[in-house]
Design a protein around this motif. Structure first.
Motif, PDB file in Angstrom:
ATOM      1  N   VAL B 202       0.826  -1.219   0.000  1.00  0.00           N
ATOM      2  CA  VAL B 202       0.000   0.000   0.000  1.00  0.00           C
ATOM      3  C   VAL B 202       0.854   1.260   0.000  1.00  0.00           C
ATOM      4  CG1 VAL B 202      -1.985  -1.090   1.076  1.00  0.00           C
ATOM      5  CG2 VAL B 202      -0.318   0.077   2.507  1.00  0.00           C
ATOM      6  N   ASN B 203       2.122   1.141   0.393  1.00  0.00           N
ATOM      7  CA  ASN B 203       2.984   2.322   0.387  1.00  0.00           C
ATOM      8  C   ASN B 203       3.883   2.400  -0.838  1.00  0.00           C
ATOM      9  OD1 ASN B 203       2.413   3.819   2.925  1.00  0.00           O
ATOM     10  ND2 ASN B 203       2.762   1.788   3.754  1.00  0.00           N
ATOM     11  N   SER B 204       3.672   1.502  -1.772  1.00  0.00           N
ATOM     12  CA  SER B 204       4.463   1.530  -3.003  1.00  0.00           C
ATOM     13  C   SER B 204       3.785   2.466  -4.004  1.00  0.00           C
ATOM     14  CB  SER B 204       4.512   0.113  -3.592  1.00  0.00           C
ATOM     15  OG  SER B 204       3.221  -0.238  -4.039  1.00  0.00           O
ATOM     16  N   PRO B 205       4.445   2.758  -5.113  1.00  0.00           N
ATOM     17  CA  PRO B 205       3.780   3.543  -6.162  1.00  0.00           C
ATOM     18  C   PRO B 205       2.459   2.895  -6.590  1.00  0.00           C
ATOM     19  CG  PRO B 205       6.105   3.354  -6.649  1.00  0.00           C
ATOM     20  CD  PRO B 205       5.853   2.496  -5.440  1.00  0.00           C
ATOM     21  N   PHE B 206       2.427   1.567  -6.609  1.00  0.00           N
ATOM     22  CA  PHE B 206       1.185   0.860  -6.930  1.00  0.00           C
ATOM     23  C   PHE B 206       0.084   1.250  -5.940  1.00  0.00           C
ATOM     24  CE2 PHE B 206      -1.375  -3.018  -6.004  1.00  0.00           C
ATOM     25  CZ  PHE B 206      -2.024  -3.138  -7.214  1.00  0.00           C
ATOM     26  N   GLY B 207       0.464   1.326  -4.665  1.00  0.00           N
ATOM     27  CA  GLY B 207      -0.496   1.726  -3.632  1.00  0.00           C
ATOM     28  C   GLY B 207      -1.021   3.132  -3.850  1.00  0.00           C
ATOM     29  N   SER B 208      -0.130   4.046  -4.274  1.00  0.00           N
ATOM     30  CA  SER B 208      -0.599   5.417  -4.531  1.00  0.00           C
ATOM     31  C   SER B 208      -1.620   5.428  -5.648  1.00  0.00           C
ATOM     32  CB  SER B 208       0.542   6.346  -4.955  1.00  0.00           C
ATOM     33  OG  SER B 208       1.623   6.224  -4.118  1.00  0.00           O
ATOM     34  N   VAL B 209      -1.382   4.617  -6.668  1.00  0.00           N
ATOM     35  CA  VAL B 209      -2.348   4.577  -7.777  1.00  0.00           C
ATOM     36  C   VAL B 209      -3.690   4.069  -7.262  1.00  0.00           C
ATOM     37  CG1 VAL B 209      -2.867   3.623 -10.041  1.00  0.00           C
ATOM     38  CG2 VAL B 209      -0.521   4.208  -9.469  1.00  0.00           C
ATOM     39  N   LEU B 210      -3.648   3.039  -6.396  1.00  0.00           N
ATOM     40  CA  LEU B 210      -4.905   2.516  -5.846  1.00  0.00           C
ATOM     41  C   LEU B 210      -5.653   3.615  -5.098  1.00  0.00           C
ATOM     42  CD1 LEU B 210      -3.997  -1.022  -4.465  1.00  0.00           C
ATOM     43  CD2 LEU B 210      -4.872  -0.379  -6.695  1.00  0.00           C
ATOM     44  N   LYS B 211      -4.927   4.367  -4.276  1.00  0.00           N
ATOM     45  CA  LYS B 211      -5.576   5.433  -3.515  1.00  0.00           C
ATOM     46  C   LYS B 211      -6.132   6.495  -4.463  1.00  0.00           C
ATOM     47  CE  LYS B 211      -2.062   5.259  -0.349  1.00  0.00           C
ATOM     48  NZ  LYS B 211      -1.125   5.810   0.628  1.00  0.00           N
ATOM     49  N   ALA B 212      -5.382   6.780  -5.520  1.00  0.00           N
ATOM     50  CA  ALA B 212      -5.860   7.767  -6.499  1.00  0.00           C
ATOM     51  C   ALA B 212      -7.154   7.267  -7.138  1.00  0.00           C
ATOM     52  CB  ALA B 212      -4.792   8.010  -7.556  1.00  0.00           C
ATOM     53  N   ILE B 213      -7.203   5.993  -7.461  1.00  0.00           N
ATOM     54  CA  ILE B 213      -8.403   5.415  -8.079  1.00  0.00           C
ATOM     55  C   ILE B 213      -9.581   5.488  -7.114  1.00  0.00           C
ATOM     56  CG2 ILE B 213      -9.441   3.252  -8.836  1.00  0.00           C
ATOM     57  CD1 ILE B 213      -6.733   2.537 -10.053  1.00  0.00           C
ATOM     58  N   ARG B 214      -9.299   5.161  -5.846  1.00  0.00           N
ATOM     59  CA  ARG B 214     -10.361   5.220  -4.846  1.00  0.00           C
ATOM     60  C   ARG B 214     -10.969   6.620  -4.813  1.00  0.00           C
ATOM     61  NH1 ARG B 214      -8.039   5.072   0.981  1.00  0.00           N
ATOM     62  NH2 ARG B 214      -7.337   7.110   0.293  1.00  0.00           N
ATOM     63  N   GLU B 215     -10.114   7.626  -4.931  1.00  0.00           N
ATOM     64  CA  GLU B 215     -10.595   8.990  -4.805  1.00  0.00           C
ATOM     65  C   GLU B 215     -11.300   9.469  -6.064  1.00  0.00           C
ATOM     66  OE1 GLU B 215      -7.679  11.336  -2.787  1.00  0.00           O
ATOM     67  OE2 GLU B 215      -8.742  13.124  -3.467  1.00  0.00           O
ATOM     68  N   ASN B 216     -10.726   9.199  -7.205  1.00  0.00           N
ATOM     69  CA  ASN B 216     -11.358   9.657  -8.442  1.00  0.00           C
ATOM     70  C   ASN B 216     -10.807   8.864  -9.612  1.00  0.00           C
ATOM     71  OD1 ASN B 216     -12.087  11.054 -10.799  1.00  0.00           O
ATOM     72  ND2 ASN B 216     -12.390  12.921  -9.613  1.00  0.00           N
ATOM     73  N   GLU B 217     -11.587   7.910 -10.073  1.00  0.00           N
ATOM     74  CA  GLU B 217     -11.051   7.007 -11.088  1.00  0.00           C
ATOM     75  C   GLU B 217     -10.802   7.713 -12.415  1.00  0.00           C
ATOM     76  OE1 GLU B 217     -13.964   4.150 -12.785  1.00  0.00           O
ATOM     77  OE2 GLU B 217     -15.077   4.610 -10.962  1.00  0.00           O
ATOM     78  N   PHE B 218     -11.606   8.750 -12.706  1.00  0.00           N
ATOM     79  CA  PHE B 218     -11.421   9.434 -13.988  1.00  0.00           C
ATOM     80  C   PHE B 218     -10.100  10.179 -14.019  1.00  0.00           C
ATOM     81  CE2 PHE B 218     -16.069   9.150 -13.568  1.00  0.00           C
ATOM     82  CZ  PHE B 218     -16.270   8.292 -14.627  1.00  0.00           C
ATOM     83  N   ARG B 219      -9.787  10.831 -12.886  1.00  0.00           N
ATOM     84  CA  ARG B 219      -8.524  11.542 -12.833  1.00  0.00           C
ATOM     85  C   ARG B 219      -7.354  10.580 -12.939  1.00  0.00           C
ATOM     86  NH1 ARG B 219      -9.651  15.057  -7.673  1.00  0.00           N
ATOM     87  NH2 ARG B 219     -11.480  16.132  -8.489  1.00  0.00           N
ATOM     88  N   ALA B 220      -7.488   9.437 -12.279  1.00  0.00           N
ATOM     89  CA  ALA B 220      -6.401   8.456 -12.341  1.00  0.00           C
ATOM     90  C   ALA B 220      -6.227   7.987 -13.783  1.00  0.00           C
ATOM     91  CB  ALA B 220      -6.708   7.274 -11.427  1.00  0.00           C
ATOM     92  N   GLU B 221      -7.352   7.762 -14.435  1.00  0.00           N
ATOM     93  CA  GLU B 221      -7.317   7.328 -15.837  1.00  0.00           C
ATOM     94  C   GLU B 221      -6.658   8.409 -16.703  1.00  0.00           C
ATOM     95  OE1 GLU B 221      -8.461   4.254 -18.577  1.00  0.00           O
ATOM     96  OE2 GLU B 221      -9.369   4.304 -16.603  1.00  0.00           O
ATOM     97  N   ALA B 222      -7.014   9.678 -16.413  1.00  0.00           N
ATOM     98  CA  ALA B 222      -6.464  10.786 -17.216  1.00  0.00           C
ATOM     99  C   ALA B 222      -4.977  10.982 -16.976  1.00  0.00           C
ATOM    100  CB  ALA B 222      -7.222  12.074 -16.913  1.00  0.00           C
ATOM    101  N   LEU B 223      -4.471  10.402 -15.891  1.00  0.00           N
ATOM    102  CA  LEU B 223      -3.020  10.468 -15.667  1.00  0.00           C
ATOM    103  C   LEU B 223      -2.307   9.308 -16.355  1.00  0.00           C
ATOM    104  CD1 LEU B 223      -2.591  11.514 -11.933  1.00  0.00           C
ATOM    105  CD2 LEU B 223      -2.044  12.826 -13.970  1.00  0.00           C
ATOM    106  N   GLY B 224      -3.077   8.431 -16.974  1.00  0.00           N
ATOM    107  CA  GLY B 224      -2.454   7.365 -17.743  1.00  0.00           C
ATOM    108  C   GLY B 224      -2.495   6.001 -17.075  1.00  0.00           C
ATOM    109  N   TYR B 225      -3.369   5.822 -16.082  1.00  0.00           N
ATOM    110  CA  TYR B 225      -3.437   4.516 -15.414  1.00  0.00           C
ATOM    111  C   TYR B 225      -4.710   3.783 -15.810  1.00  0.00           C
ATOM    112  CZ  TYR B 225       0.382   6.371 -12.725  1.00  0.00           C
ATOM    113  OH  TYR B 225       1.586   6.895 -12.378  1.00  0.00           O
ATOM    114  N   ARG B 226      -4.559   2.552 -16.292  1.00  0.00           N
ATOM    115  CA  ARG B 226      -5.747   1.770 -16.659  1.00  0.00           C
ATOM    116  C   ARG B 226      -6.404   1.256 -15.389  1.00  0.00           C
ATOM    117  NH1 ARG B 226      -2.882   0.232 -20.939  1.00  0.00           N
ATOM    118  NH2 ARG B 226      -3.629   1.182 -22.850  1.00  0.00           N
TER     119      ARG B 226
END
Lengths: 234, 353
Positions: B202-226
């Protein structure tokens, strides 16, 4: 974008948008509230699917490409209203957007230094959750995030909204520098005093269509068009 | 050193660090100080549930996915060991084969659920997982030749882990150095390592992406994460950790049945523990589990005492009757949610800031 239509649920928002964003220039997308500017940007990013028409990127059709892939083509997107990830720290927010780096040490140090100079809040609140920052600080983080790596295109939705004049000045400096580095910018902005200091091209939207497109110099000279489309003169 | 082990995700609150330290020591030395077999059972249950709840936190707290199929993976782990040792006898190879098969099955199922349904809205995803879990529970009780049906399976473990295996004859202060103690420490070490692994995730870069998705999946997607890929991976990881918890449960109980590892009650317990402890902070699973399982284990005794003390006062003894422990547990839950909407850990950390 050529003849792009977008439906959101039962609503038909874009009615055939034709928009050219020339490489290396700053294109201002203007228009009244509800004209479809934000929807145009979101459709460009693939967050809304275009129901008709096509979107091309460097000659390649990306109408069916998903959002993540479009972002990885080199598009930085700053959505409207302080779109940071509130639970992540400022550092984590920035690192998320750095595709080439998985740790902060891998980010181009010079670029990072440049960003911190332009946006002091980024440095001050480096380890704070971004959600605890003020509106202006959040906006700075959002813009800093979009430029953490060189992008080919920057899509920005009303970055100056609600910002103090001093911060708007910093923002202007940052975008000028980004432009100087060769990044193409598509900017939606209501603050024309700010936008005109950046712009090369102007496109005006009304009711989901581009109704006027010209170079900024021509648009500024054309008092009648300003009155007709924006109800004011520059 | 400690900071690195914890992936630099420190408790960030003196009170929390102190509580965690005390709990760590208490669980580390549990076989030496707990007064009864019942207490040691509770300590082992605490360990296993810490892992189970923490794995659910990865899914719900960090990725924002509501799933009701978590006990299914827990059950698969427990059944893996149970069925394998039942079929092939009490050997290490049977235990390991069973555990590996369970992990494989869980990964496949989690991936299948994720790919088929993570694109739909959250509420439908929750419904699909609920249906899957119910189907699996029915399957487990119907396939009685393999699973032992409603009665479950009693099985034997390798010699070393048997309670009757004494590996040190000395018996100071009535402490038995037997296979049960060894099993406890096996579970302790496994939970510790897997918990640290979860912290790392959860503290890895992967974890940050998960938290970003939890908060706003569209923004995470717009940053380039599937988003779909990340959600699927999070589901699979979470399922694997839950399966590991199931394996440990089977090792401890040497029994498994539908009610021990698959029941919907356990699913509710996990949810309650996570909400009480605090979502989106791995430490919440530790605090929540300890409080919940102690309450489950001792609230009845406590009420019996209170009821005895209240004798003679009208109405009160009946209200404090041990049979009403669920009422009090429910009340505790309501109060916890009211006073600590972010869970106990969220509250402790907020105070610091």
């Amino acid at each position: 974008m050529a003849g792009v239509h977008t439906h959101i649920g039962a609503y038909h928002i874009l009615h055939g948008v034709d928009l050219v964003v020339p490489k290396g220039q700053v294109t201002l997308l203007l228009g009244r509230n509800g004209a479809g500017k934000t929807t145009t940007l979101r459709t460009l990013m693939g967050l809304w699917a275009a129901s008709q028409g096509s979107i091309r990127w460097n000659g390649q059709d990306i109408t069916a490409t998903d959002t993540a892939s479009r972002a990885r083509l080199g598009v930085g997107y700053v959505p409207e209203s302080m779109a940071v990830f509130a639970d992540l720290t400022v550092a984590e927010n920035l690192l998320l957007a750095a595709h080439k780096a998985s740790r902060m040490e891998d980010v181009d140090a010079q670029r990072l230094q440049w960003i911190k100079q332009l946006f002091p809040a980024v440095e001050t609140f480096w380890h704070y959750p971004a959600g605890k920052l003020s509106g202006g600080q959040k906006q700075m983080v959002a813009v800093a995030r979009a430029v953490i790596e060189p992008r080919e295109l920057l899509v920005i939705d009303e970055p100056s909204k609600g910002l103090a004049p001093a911060i708007v000045a910093n923002l202007l400096e940052a975008l000028k520098e980004v432009k100087r580095q060769g990044t193409t910018i598509l900017l939606v902005e209501q603050n024309l005093a700010f936008a005109r200091r950046l712009g090369d091209q102007v496109a005006v939207m009304e009711d989901g269509r581009i109704v006027h497109a010209a170079s900024q110099a021509d648009f500024i000279a054309d008092q009648a068009a300003q009155q007709r489309y924006l109800g004011l003169s520059l | 050193m400690i900071s690195r082990l914890l992936s630099h995700d420190l408790p960030n609150s003196r009170a929390l660090a102190f509580i965690l330290g005390v709990l760590f020591l208490a669980l580390l030395f549990a076989p030496f100080w707990v007064p009864s077999i019942k207490a040691l059972n509770l300590a082992a249950k605490v360990l296993i549930f810490i892992l189970l709840v923490a794995s659910f936190d990865l899914l719900l707290g960090y990725t924002g996915i509501v799933s009701f199929a978590h006990t299914m993976f827990f059950g698969i782990g427990a059944y893996g060991v149970a069925i394998a040792t039942n079929a092939w006898g009490p050997s290490w190879s049977a235990v390991i084969t069973g555990a590996l098969a369970a992990l494989g099955l869980s990964a496949l199922l989690a991936l299948a659920i994720a790919l088929f349904s993570l694109r739909v809205r959250a509420i439908f995803f929750a419904m699909i997982t609920l249906a899957m879990a119910a189907a699996f529970q029915t399957l487990a009780s119907q396939l009685s030749e393999i699973t032992g049906g409603e009665d479950g399976l009693n099985f034997r473990l390798p010699e070393l882990l048997n309670p009757s295996t004494v590996w040190w004859e000395g018996n100071p202060f009535g402490i038995n150095f037997n296979g049960k103690m060894l099993t406890y420490y096996l579970i302790f070490v496994a939970v510790l390592l897997l918990f640290l692994a979860l912290l790392r995730i959860v503290n890895s870069p992967f974890g940050s992406v998960l938290k970003a998705i939890r908060e706003n999946e569209f923004r995470a997607e717009a940053l380039g994460y599937r988003v779909v890929h990340f959600r699927a991976l999070s589901s699979v990881l979470s399922a694997l950790f839950a399966t590991a918890a199931g394996v440990l449960l089977a090792l401890w109980l040497r029994y498994n049945g539908p009610d021990t590892s698959l029941s919907f009650e356990i699913m509710l317990d996990i949810l309650l523990i996570l909400v009480i402890g605090g979502m989106g902070s791995m430490y919440g699973s530790i605090i929540g589990t300890v409080i919940f399982i102690l309450a489950q284990g001792y609230l009845q005794d406590l009420l019996r005492m209170a009821s005895g003390l209240a004798k003679g006062i009208p109405f009160l003894p009946a209200l404090l009757s041990p049979d009403r422990w669920l009422l009090w547990l429910g009340l505790m839950f309501v109060l916890a949610v009211y006073f600590f909407p972010q869970g106990i850990v969220g509250r402790l950390r907020d105070k610091k800031q």
